[in-house]
Design an enzyme around this catalytic site. Structure first.
Site, PDB file in Angstrom:
ATOM      1  N   GLN A 168       0.360  -6.584   2.792  1.00  0.00           N
ATOM      2  CA  GLN A 168       1.810  -6.798   2.788  1.00  0.00           C
ATOM      3  C   GLN A 168       2.371  -6.501   1.393  1.00  0.00           C
ATOM      4  O   GLN A 168       1.901  -7.059   0.403  1.00  0.00           O
ATOM      5  CB  GLN A 168       2.107  -8.255   3.202  1.00  0.00           C
ATOM      6  CG  GLN A 168       3.573  -8.568   3.331  1.00  0.00           C
ATOM      7  CD  GLN A 168       4.256  -7.811   4.486  1.00  0.00           C
ATOM      8  OE1 GLN A 168       3.684  -7.636   5.569  1.00  0.00           O
ATOM      9  NE2 GLN A 168       5.467  -7.344   4.255  1.00  0.00           N
ATOM     10  N   LYS A 173       4.474 -10.491  12.424  1.00  0.00           N
ATOM     11  CA  LYS A 173       3.431  -9.533  12.816  1.00  0.00           C
ATOM     12  C   LYS A 173       2.323 -10.254  13.583  1.00  0.00           C
ATOM     13  O   LYS A 173       1.861  -9.782  14.624  1.00  0.00           O
ATOM     14  CB  LYS A 173       2.863  -8.833  11.567  1.00  0.00           C
ATOM     15  CG  LYS A 173       3.849  -7.834  10.979  1.00  0.00           C
ATOM     16  CD  LYS A 173       3.451  -7.323   9.609  1.00  0.00           C
ATOM     17  CE  LYS A 173       4.571  -6.460   9.023  1.00  0.00           C
ATOM     18  NZ  LYS A 173       4.342  -6.008   7.666  1.00  0.00           N
ATOM     19  N   ASP A 186      -0.848   1.092   8.442  1.00  0.00           N
ATOM     20  CA  ASP A 186       0.460   1.236   7.786  1.00  0.00           C
ATOM     21  C   ASP A 186       0.686   2.684   7.347  1.00  0.00           C
ATOM     22  O   ASP A 186       1.805   3.073   7.015  1.00  0.00           O
ATOM     23  CB  ASP A 186       0.534   0.319   6.550  1.00  0.00           C
ATOM     24  CG  ASP A 186       1.525  -0.828   6.751  1.00  0.00           C
ATOM     25  OD1 ASP A 186       2.278  -0.794   7.742  1.00  0.00           O
ATOM     26  OD2 ASP A 186       1.544  -1.743   5.910  1.00  0.00           O
TER      27      ASP A 186
END
Ligand code: NAP
Length: 291
Positions: free
Chosen positions: A97, A53, A120
């Site tokens: 994460q 990422k 997200d």
């Protein structure tokens, strides 16, 4: 029949090039999109995903920050960092994460992320907005699948879609996104009786269960579009999806490989959501200044 193998890397390249132009435009206006990634512990897969990422951000000219915490860190420590990032003007996207170590309450942390920086799309506001058909940040993996279908010019409206897997991260948001595009969607999960009786009806079959070879050729309708989201590391180190690729590829019209299918699109859509967020926040700032 032999399926067209969808090249996720090639689609990702085209999408990233298009969005890179928007980063250039933003930077000309004095705004550099910024993404903060919080990682707790040293799970090797998570470390790889986070590195990917950060690297993808660099390639597109997006500022990125990696905030690392040890597996024994206190939840409050991570929470405090999220609250700081929420008001940091250099940051337009924040992601935690997953998975987190067992003593963390993931929901509590996800809820702490400012709605306008929740790239997200896991904050309950964004989940609700997705259900209502009006989300700002579709979750990256399902959004990537939607983008793959669009780029491959695969019609969605009126199609029978079967999603195998009902997680909050992939299966459920996938179903919502495709329903919003007028597909008729069935969601299957571990307790679904006779999975094949559903999958055989699918014009578009999306599989996200995390079980190698779960989907075999007799379970797939001839000419179906098969999107394999699964990522499984086999004992010999090989990465495979959830679909018996070779046999199903002989029956489907389109199929995504693993690796090189959905994976590259997940990171791409994270970049897209971060750039969109920077554009939105910049617009709000301009409106505020001129008010
Ligand atoms: P998850 O949270 O473990 O959810 C798996 C889902 O599949 C659950 O809903 C489960 O049902 C269902 N399932 C499991 N075994 C099944 C079976 N035999 N028949 C029918 N349904 C079954 O996993 P996830 O986070 O959604 O991820 C799914 C897969 O996608 C994993 O392999 C993951 O590595 C991969 N993934 C890939 C990407 C990418 O970028 N390509 C991104 C995210 C995830 P229950 O709800 O009943 O337990």
């Amino acid at each position: 029949m032999s399926a067209i193998i969808i090249d996720g890397n090639a689609i990702a390249k085209v999408v990233r090039a298009k969005w890179k132009e928007r980063v250039v435009r933003l930077r000309e206006e004095g705004v550099q999109p910024g993404l903060a990634v919080l990682i707790v512990g040293s799970d090797p897969a998570s470390q790889i995903y986070v590195r990917r990422k950060v690297k993808a951000c660099e390639d597109l000219g997006i500022h990125s920050e990696r905030h690392e915490f040890s597996a024994t860190a206190a939840e409050e420590e991570v929470l405090d960092r999220i609250l700081q990032l929420n008001v940091d003007p250099a940051i337009h996207g924040i992601l935690v994460q997953l998975p987190l170590p067992a003593h963390f309450r993931s929901r509590r942390l996800l809820e702490a992320i400012a709605i306008e920086k929740d790239v997200d799309g896991f904050n309950l506001y964004n989940v609700g907005a997705l259900v209502a058909g009006d989300t700002i940040f579709p979750p990256c993996t399902p959004y990537g699948v939607q983008c793959i279908l669009e780029y491959s010019r695969i019609p969605i409206s009126g199609q029978n879609v079967v999603v195998v897997g009902a997680s909050n991260i992939v299966g459920k948001p996938m179903a919502m996104l495709l329903m919003r595009q007028e597909a008729t969607v069935a969601i299957c999960h571990l307790k679904t009786r006779d999975l094949a009786q559903f999958t055989i009806l699918a014009d578009i079959l999306v599989v996200a269960a995390g079980k190698p070879n779960l989907i075999t050729a007799p379970m797939v309708k001839t000419g179906a579009v098969v999107i394999d989201v699964g990522i499984n590391r086999m004992p010999n180190g090989r990465l495979v999806g959830d679909v018996d690729f070779d046999a199903v590829a002989r029956k489907a019209s389109y199929i995504t490989p693993v690796p090189g299918g959905v994976g590259p699109m997940t990171v791409t859509m994270l970049l897209v959501n971060t750039i969109k967020s920077a554009e939105r926040i910049a617009k709000v700032d301009i409106a505020r200044e001129s008010a």
